[in-house]
Design an enzyme around this catalytic site. Structure first.
Site, PDB file in Angstrom:
ATOM      1  N   HIS A 155       0.853  -1.198   0.000  1.00 39.53           N
ATOM      2  CA  HIS A 155       0.000   0.000   0.000  1.00 39.53           C
ATOM      3  C   HIS A 155       0.877   1.232   0.000  1.00 39.53           C
ATOM      4  O   HIS A 155       2.100   1.143   0.092  1.00 39.53           O
ATOM      5  CB  HIS A 155      -1.003  -0.031   1.158  1.00 39.53           C
TER       6      HIS A 155
ATOM      7  N   HIS B  78       1.407   3.919   1.937  1.00 36.38           N
ATOM      8  CA  HIS B  78       1.950   4.693   3.059  1.00 36.38           C
ATOM      9  C   HIS B  78       3.474   4.777   2.987  1.00 36.38           C
ATOM     10  O   HIS B  78       4.153   3.811   2.631  1.00 36.38           O
ATOM     11  CB  HIS B  78       1.510   4.077   4.396  1.00 36.38           C
TER      12      HIS B  78
ATOM     13  N   ASP C 141       5.785   4.676   5.125  1.00 38.25           N
ATOM     14  CA  ASP C 141       6.598   3.707   5.869  1.00 38.25           C
ATOM     15  C   ASP C 141       6.575   2.322   5.220  1.00 38.25           C
ATOM     16  O   ASP C 141       7.044   1.340   5.806  1.00 38.25           O
ATOM     17  CB  ASP C 141       6.184   3.643   7.343  1.00 38.25           C
TER      18      ASP C 141
ATOM     19  N   HIS D  28      -7.505  -0.864   5.767  1.00 41.84           N
ATOM     20  CA  HIS D  28      -6.502   0.072   6.293  1.00 41.84           C
ATOM     21  C   HIS D  28      -6.358   1.230   5.309  1.00 41.84           C
ATOM     22  O   HIS D  28      -6.424   2.394   5.683  1.00 41.84           O
ATOM     23  CB  HIS D  28      -5.195  -0.686   6.482  1.00 41.84           C
TER      24      HIS D  28
ATOM     25  N   ASP E  58      -0.282  -3.812   6.303  1.00 40.12           N
ATOM     26  CA  ASP E  58      -0.984  -3.336   7.502  1.00 40.12           C
ATOM     27  C   ASP E  58      -2.441  -3.781   7.512  1.00 40.12           C
ATOM     28  O   ASP E  58      -3.293  -3.143   8.134  1.00 40.12           O
ATOM     29  CB  ASP E  58      -0.908  -1.801   7.596  1.00 40.12           C
TER      30      ASP E  58
ATOM     31  N   HIS F 228       4.327  -4.429  10.946  1.00 46.49           N
ATOM     32  CA  HIS F 228       4.794  -3.772  12.167  1.00 46.49           C
ATOM     33  C   HIS F 228       4.921  -4.752  13.338  1.00 46.49           C
ATOM     34  O   HIS F 228       4.197  -5.742  13.406  1.00 46.49           O
ATOM     35  CB  HIS F 228       3.819  -2.666  12.602  1.00 46.49           C
TER      36      HIS F 228
HETATM   37 ZN   LIG Z   1      -0.034   1.668   6.504  1.00 42.51          ZN
END
Ligand SMILES: [Zn+2]
Length: 256
Positions: free
Chosen positions: A57, A59, A61, A115, A134, A172
């Site tokens: 995705h 994002h 990070d 998400h 995520d 994560h």
């Molecule tokens: Zn994310």
């Protein structure tokens, strides 16, 4: 049959980047490079040359290492068709039902929105490896930034349908805080209580808790259990639509 060797690379404060290396061909995929340097260090330590970048995705990070790694190695970035407008320089756009081949290993691509709206997950059955970004975490799931409870629940059902042996390579290290919440949802789940203890022990030694087996997630992760009567009763919603139960659990976690 060949399987990936998977290097787990901690990045930023609590991200994991994965490097999946196919020993039979040398093909090597970098999954969700939050940053380039720790990946470069791991590649040189292992003596691997990357051949693909996979993004789940948009994002930062999960993609901020894309440009440097692509520039240095001239390798394609494979990512969600739906995120073509917000992940720069995607080379291969994939969507539900597509496959994605890295050496001898082929992933099935699932669209797993919730998400984010464009989120995808890569399932490599011959390596029992699920790269789910995520969407699904050990004992948790991602925050619902761009989704609906029904859409997110449907995404989780797709992942829950995979074999118990699937290894969940999530984005994560959130497991310990997820466990603290999970036990409030299911205080009578003995396997969950035991798992929470093991996680505390691992984290006390600063060891990672990822990957987990999907089978244990099915038995202990409240976000995969919104249709289980004990969980529905625990949140005061017996017999309710599982998507609504999932939404309630997600909301409680947001406020936990
Ligand atoms: Zn994310």
């Amino acid at each position: 049959m060949a399987r990936f060797e998977i290097e787990i690379v901690p990045a930023l404060s609590d991200n994991y980047i994965y490097i999946a290396h196919d020993p039979s061909t040398g093909a090597t995929a970098i999954v969700d490079p939050a940053e380039a340097q720790p990946v470069l260090d791991a590649l040189s330590r292992r003596g691997w040359t990357p051949t693909h970048i996979l993004n789940t995705h948009h994002h930062g990070d999960h993609i901020d290492g894309n440009a440097e790694l692509k520039g240095r190695f001239g390798i394609p970035i494979i990512g969600p068709r739906a995120d073509a407008g917000r992940i720069p320089n995607l080379d291969v756009l994939v969507a539900e039902g597509d496959s994605c081949t890295v050496g001898s290993q082929t992933a099935q691509v699932f669209e797993t929105p919730g998400h984010t709206s464009g989120h995808i997950s890569f399932w490599f059955p011959d390596s029992d490896a699920l790269f789910c970004g995520d969407t699904l975490f050990a004992l948790g799931c991602g925050r619902m930034f761009e989704g609906t409870p029904a859409g997110f629940w449907n995404s989780l059902l797709k992942l829950r349908a995979l074999p118990d042996s699937a290894q969940v390579y999530c984005g994560h290290e959130y497991t310990q805080s997820n466990a603290r919440f999970a036990v409030t949802v299911e205080p009578d789940n003995a396997e969950l209580a035991e798992r929470a203890k093991q996680i505390d022990a691992l984290r006390a030694e600063k060891r990672r808790t990822v990957p987990s087996a999907l089978g244990e997630e099915k038995r202990t992760n409240p976000f995969l259990r919104a249709d289980v009567p004990e969980v529905q009763a625990a949140v005061g919603m017996p017999g309710a639509d599982p998507a609504a139960v999932f939404g309630e659990i997600r909301k409680r976690k947001d406020n936990f």
